[in-house]
Structure formats: C-alpha cells, structure tokens
Motif scaffolding. Sequence first.
Motif, mmCIF file in Angstrom:
data_model
loop_
_atom_site.group_PDB
_atom_site.id
_atom_site.type_symbol
_atom_site.label_atom_id
_atom_site.label_comp_id
_atom_site.label_asym_id
_atom_site.label_seq_id
_atom_site.Cartn_x
_atom_site.Cartn_y
_atom_site.Cartn_z
ATOM 1 N N SER A 203 16.489 69.363 1.654
ATOM 2 C CA SER A 203 15.892 68.633 2.777
ATOM 3 C C SER A 203 16.441 67.213 2.824
ATOM 4 O O SER A 203 17.100 66.764 1.899
ATOM 5 C CB SER A 203 14.372 68.601 2.616
ATOM 6 O OG SER A 203 14.054 67.853 1.462
ATOM 7 N N GLY A 204 16.132 66.509 3.882
ATOM 8 C CA GLY A 204 16.547 65.107 3.990
ATOM 9 C C GLY A 204 18.043 64.923 4.005
ATOM 10 O O GLY A 204 18.568 64.036 3.357
ATOM 11 N N GLY A 205 18.738 65.765 4.760
ATOM 12 C CA GLY A 205 20.190 65.694 4.805
ATOM 13 C C GLY A 205 20.700 64.456 5.509
ATOM 14 O O GLY A 205 19.999 63.815 6.281
ATOM 15 N N ALA A 206 21.949 64.116 5.212
ATOM 16 C CA ALA A 206 22.605 62.965 5.823
ATOM 17 C C ALA A 206 24.094 63.251 5.909
ATOM 18 O O ALA A 206 24.607 64.127 5.220
ATOM 19 C CB ALA A 206 22.363 61.713 4.983
ATOM 20 N N LEU A 207 24.782 62.533 6.776
ATOM 21 C CA LEU A 207 26.237 62.551 6.768
ATOM 22 C C LEU A 207 26.677 61.466 5.797
ATOM 23 O O LEU A 207 26.205 60.337 5.867
ATOM 24 C CB LEU A 207 26.800 62.227 8.150
ATOM 25 C CG LEU A 207 26.823 63.335 9.178
ATOM 26 C CD1 LEU A 207 27.450 62.838 10.473
ATOM 27 C CD2 LEU A 207 27.545 64.547 8.682
ATOM 28 N N SER A 208 27.564 61.813 4.876
ATOM 29 C CA SER A 208 28.067 60.842 3.908
ATOM 30 C C SER A 208 29.543 60.598 4.165
ATOM 31 O O SER A 208 30.335 61.539 4.135
ATOM 32 C CB SER A 208 27.883 61.355 2.482
ATOM 33 O OG SER A 208 26.535 61.364 2.139
ATOM 34 N N ILE A 209 29.894 59.357 4.412
ATOM 35 C CA ILE A 209 31.293 58.985 4.601
ATOM 36 C C ILE A 209 31.819 58.567 3.234
ATOM 37 O O ILE A 209 31.411 57.553 2.674
ATOM 38 C CB ILE A 209 31.422 57.853 5.631
ATOM 39 C CG1 ILE A 209 30.866 58.347 6.968
ATOM 40 C CG2 ILE A 209 32.862 57.395 5.759
ATOM 41 C CD1 ILE A 209 30.627 57.273 7.979
ATOM 42 N N LEU A 210 32.702 59.403 2.678
ATOM 43 C CA LEU A 210 33.240 59.140 1.342
ATOM 44 C C LEU A 210 34.427 58.191 1.393
ATOM 45 O O LEU A 210 34.638 57.406 0.478
ATOM 46 C CB LEU A 210 33.648 60.459 0.680
ATOM 47 C CG LEU A 210 32.533 61.491 0.518
ATOM 48 C CD1 LEU A 210 33.082 62.745 -0.123
ATOM 49 C CD2 LEU A 210 31.379 60.926 -0.285
ATOM 50 N N ALA A 211 35.238 58.300 2.444
ATOM 51 C CA ALA A 211 36.406 57.433 2.607
ATOM 52 C C ALA A 211 36.643 57.222 4.098
ATOM 53 O O ALA A 211 36.552 58.169 4.875
ATOM 54 C CB ALA A 211 37.627 58.063 1.958
ATOM 55 N N PRO A 212 36.929 55.982 4.511
ATOM 56 C CA PRO A 212 37.103 55.698 5.936
ATOM 57 C C PRO A 212 38.408 56.214 6.530
ATOM 58 O O PRO A 212 38.571 56.241 7.736
ATOM 59 C CB PRO A 212 37.037 54.181 6.011
ATOM 60 C CG PRO A 212 37.454 53.715 4.663
ATOM 61 C CD PRO A 212 37.016 54.776 3.703
ATOM 62 N N GLY A 213 39.341 56.643 5.686
ATOM 63 C CA GLY A 213 40.622 57.147 6.185
ATOM 64 C C GLY A 213 41.696 56.073 6.217
ATOM 65 O O GLY A 213 41.467 54.908 5.912
ATOM 66 N N ASP A 214 42.887 56.495 6.606
ATOM 67 C CA ASP A 214 44.069 55.634 6.634
ATOM 68 C C ASP A 214 44.012 54.701 7.845
ATOM 69 O O ASP A 214 43.904 55.163 8.980
ATOM 70 C CB ASP A 214 45.312 56.531 6.714
ATOM 71 C CG ASP A 214 46.608 55.755 6.634
ATOM 72 O OD1 ASP A 214 46.563 54.517 6.529
ATOM 73 O OD2 ASP A 214 47.666 56.402 6.671
ATOM 74 N N PRO A 215 44.085 53.377 7.637
ATOM 75 C CA PRO A 215 44.037 52.440 8.765
ATOM 76 C C PRO A 215 45.123 52.694 9.818
ATOM 77 O O PRO A 215 44.931 52.399 10.992
ATOM 78 C CB PRO A 215 44.217 51.070 8.116
ATOM 79 C CG PRO A 215 43.780 51.257 6.710
ATOM 80 C CD PRO A 215 44.130 52.668 6.352
ATOM 81 N N ALA A 216 46.249 53.278 9.408
ATOM 82 C CA ALA A 216 47.314 53.577 10.372
ATOM 83 C C ALA A 216 46.880 54.669 11.347
ATOM 84 O O ALA A 216 47.439 54.796 12.435
ATOM 85 C CB ALA A 216 48.585 54.005 9.642
#
Length: 167
Positions: A113-126
């Motif tokens: 329960s209580g799920g969330a989206l987790s951003i582990l890495a924002p990705g390559d700025p390029a």
Amino acid sequence: ASDRSLRQQRVAGAVVLTAIFGTGWAATGILDLFEPPQASYVATTTTDRGAAGLEAGGPVLYGGAERGRITAIETPSSDDAAVGEIRIAFVLDQSLPLAKNASIVRSVGVAGSGGALSILAPGDPALAFAGDDPRVIPLNAGSVAPADGAEILLGRRNAEMLRSIEV
C-alpha cells in the motif's frame, strides 16, 4: 454611531466586506506563492507490470523526498496509444528537470500500500526535454523499497556512501 447617515453606513459596510473578502483571498492565495513551479510528465508502463499501489494524489519521490504528485492514472483506449499501456501523469518541481532516459520505478509501501513513483536518476542532460516535447518516460521494470530516514535527509547517494563506511 446612530447619527451616521445611511450612505456612511453603506460605505462602512462595503469597506468591512471588502476587507473580509480580501483577507480570505490573500490567505488562500498566499500559499500558492510559496509553491514551486511544476512541470508535467507522463510515465508509461504495461498492463502486465501494472500500477498497483499508485493512485491519483500519490507522491512522486526524488531522491527519497516527496517533490511532486501523481495527477492521473489512465489506460488509454485510443488508436494512437499502445495496447496494454498504462499512463501515469504526474507533476514534479520544475527545478528538477527529467530527461527522456530518466530512471523511474514504482515504489511500494508496507504490504503493497501507499505506493509512489520514485525517480532514481534524472537521466542524461543531453537528452533533456525541450520546449513542447511530449514529456513521456517509460517506467523501469521492478519496484523499490520505500526510502529510509537517511535517504530522505541526505539523499540516496549520500546515504549509500554513509552506509558503505565501515567502522
């Protein structure tokens, strides 16, 4: 007070009502001034993987800290959408831009329960989104455990470094 004319009483009443409404408007609008600007994104996943535990209004975690909200979860039925696709719309603090290859997973709470989206890495700025690009990012397979106190206070990388130090 009884010797005031009807016109003066009306003006005084209008001033009081304006002050009350103005104070109410300022009290509700002032909070919006301190809220950071938001950017909208969509994370996609398949119906096989599902979006169990996620719901509209749920948190979006960035480095373990809540920095956004899930706004909608949809299973599109139009011809332009992939079959079996789930679209999870969310907003994120605009100062935390994401790229097309950002790493996003479903984070589950206790007992699923209580799920969330987790951003582990924002990705390559390029590969960052520019202008009116559709901000759609595929969700990574799997899920992660909720962040502990060290991750929330220090961030994921600093908490991992702290844990790796042997005493």
